[in-house]
Design an enzyme around this catalytic site. Structure first.
Site, mmCIF file in Angstrom:
data_model
loop_
_atom_site.group_PDB
_atom_site.id
_atom_site.type_symbol
_atom_site.label_atom_id
_atom_site.label_comp_id
_atom_site.label_asym_id
_atom_site.label_seq_id
_atom_site.Cartn_x
_atom_site.Cartn_y
_atom_site.Cartn_z
ATOM 1 N N PHE A 1 2.873 0.708 2.216
ATOM 2 C CA PHE A 1 4.139 0.487 2.746
ATOM 3 C C PHE A 1 4.195 -0.926 2.279
ATOM 4 O O PHE A 1 3.371 -1.705 1.309
ATOM 5 C CB PHE A 1 3.926 0.886 3.643
ATOM 6 C CG PHE A 1 3.995 1.933 5.262
ATOM 7 C CD1 PHE A 1 5.952 2.404 4.923
ATOM 8 C CD2 PHE A 1 3.356 1.787 5.363
ATOM 9 C CE1 PHE A 1 5.476 3.419 5.404
ATOM 10 C CE2 PHE A 1 3.226 3.016 5.942
ATOM 11 C CZ PHE A 1 4.883 4.010 6.086
ATOM 12 N N THR B 1 -0.692 6.371 3.852
ATOM 13 C CA THR B 1 0.765 5.678 3.564
ATOM 14 C C THR B 1 0.260 4.157 3.052
ATOM 15 O O THR B 1 0.424 3.545 3.926
ATOM 16 C CB THR B 1 1.646 6.154 4.237
ATOM 17 O OG1 THR B 1 1.838 7.746 4.111
ATOM 18 C CG2 THR B 1 3.145 5.669 3.542
#
Length: 362
Positions: free
Chosen positions: A264, A262
């Site tokens: 960010f 992921t």
């Protein structure tokens, strides 16, 4: 040579080196305090964190590292050193997508180190508001996952906000099956997790827990809290959540894709200077004419600038009208990228630079 030393001599040498490291760390901390005093004397009192300075330090140290410590170990160690030194100057407050124990909090610690004040908030738009109001210095929000795609709430928040991107974090996501006490898989009746995590572990769940109810919740941390309170249930979450909610790890790394990552974004209000290893994010729109999108992005190709991402989102100004979110390599202050941006502006109806910032180190 070291191999000729006895165990006792090696331990004595390690003790001496530890004392020297401690002395040097405190010398560095005192230098950081002096930096703060100079900044205060110059009238700077709000936030002493400089993303470009920190990135330059880490880039230099990893480039000069002779080993045997690996690159990631060097980054982790010195990030924590810088985090502790910055806290001596003035601690940072960082908003993240809560509650405590989420991967977003883990990303905040990954970027800023542990010596920060983390503020859990229940929604992405609230993180933006907390930073806009000055209640927090920075915020950390998820923007995309390598298997599930873009986080639309984050992109839509940039349309409404004046905040800019100050950094990025890429976090390898490892999902674990957590429960209150060691339990056989056959005894589980329900699994809690965020919908995205359930999707990322679908294959494992189909194989090992085919008849168990899957209950989506607002966050993995909330799932861990529920599992801690409910017998014969489990949560899919990270190791941080296991420690916070007193859960045992029943199965590790149950994600279907081993490279599940992921990305960010760190959001703030202050622009970031160039480091030589940067990325720039843009929000663009153009007319719905034949070739309009091609003309919009053609300068990047012609000038040899790599586009690393393109996403579209409805503008909500009218049917079939879109904003384009584009990431390119380089800093807006770089002469070639500055030239490309000037040409792109001529072909755009809307152009906003969401930020130039250091690329994620690890």
């Amino acid at each position: 040579m070291a191999n000729d030393l006895s165990l006792a001599e090696l331990r004595k040498r390690i003790d001496e080196l530890d004392d020297r490291v401690l002395e040097l760390l405190n010398q560095r901390a005192r230098c950081a305090q002096q930096v703060a005093e100079i900044k205060v004397a110059a009238g700077e009192t709000d936030c002493f964190y400089r993303p470009e300075r920190e990135a330059e330090i880490l880039q230099r140290l990893t480039a000069n590292n002779p080993g045997p410590l690996g690159r990631e170990a060097v980054v982790r160690f010195f990030r924590e050193v810088m985090s502790e030194c910055l806290a001596l100057e003035k601690p940072l407050s960082v908003a993240f997508l809560g509650p405590e124990g989420t991967f977003t909090q883990q990303a905040a610690y990954r970027h800023f180190g542990q010596a920060i004040q983390t503020i859990p908030l229940p929604a992405i738009d609230e993180i933006f508001r907390a930073v806009e109001s000055g209640a927090c210095h920075y915020g950390v929000v998820p923007v995309e996952n390598s298997t599930e795609g873009v986080i639309t709430h984050t992109l839509d928040s940039f349309v409404r906000s004046s905040l800019i991107i100050a950094g990025e974090v890429q976090l390898r996501i490892h999902h674990n099956l957590l429960c209150k006490t060691p339990t056989a898989l056959a005894e589980l009746t329900e699994v809690f997790s965020h919908p995205q995590s359930l999707a990322q572990c679908r294959g494992w769940l189909d194989r090992f827990l085919p008849g168990v109810r899957r209950t989506p919740l607002g966050s993995n941390a909330e799932a861990a809290r529920r599992a801690a309170e409910t017998a014969s249930t489990a949560a899919i979450a990270g190791e941080v959540a296991a420690g916070l909610y007193g859960l045992e790890i029943l199965e590790r790394n149950i994600e279907d894709e081993p490279d599940n990552t992921t990305r960010f974004l760190v959001i703030g209000s202050q622009p970031v200077g160039p480091t030589g290893r940067d990325k720039t994010s843009l929000l663009l729109s153009t007319r719905n004419d034949p070739g309009a999108l091609f003309r919009l992005i053609e300068p990047f190709a012609r000038l040899g600038i790599s586009m690393t991402k393109v996403e579209s989102r409805p503008s909500r100004r009218g049917m079939w009208d879109y904003f384009f979110f584009i990431d390119v390599e380089g800093h807006q202050a770089d002469p070639i990228l500055a030239q490309a941006l000037a040409e792109v502006r001529e072909h755009s109806c809307t152009m906003r630079i969401l930020g130039s910032y250091p690329r994620a180190l690890s």
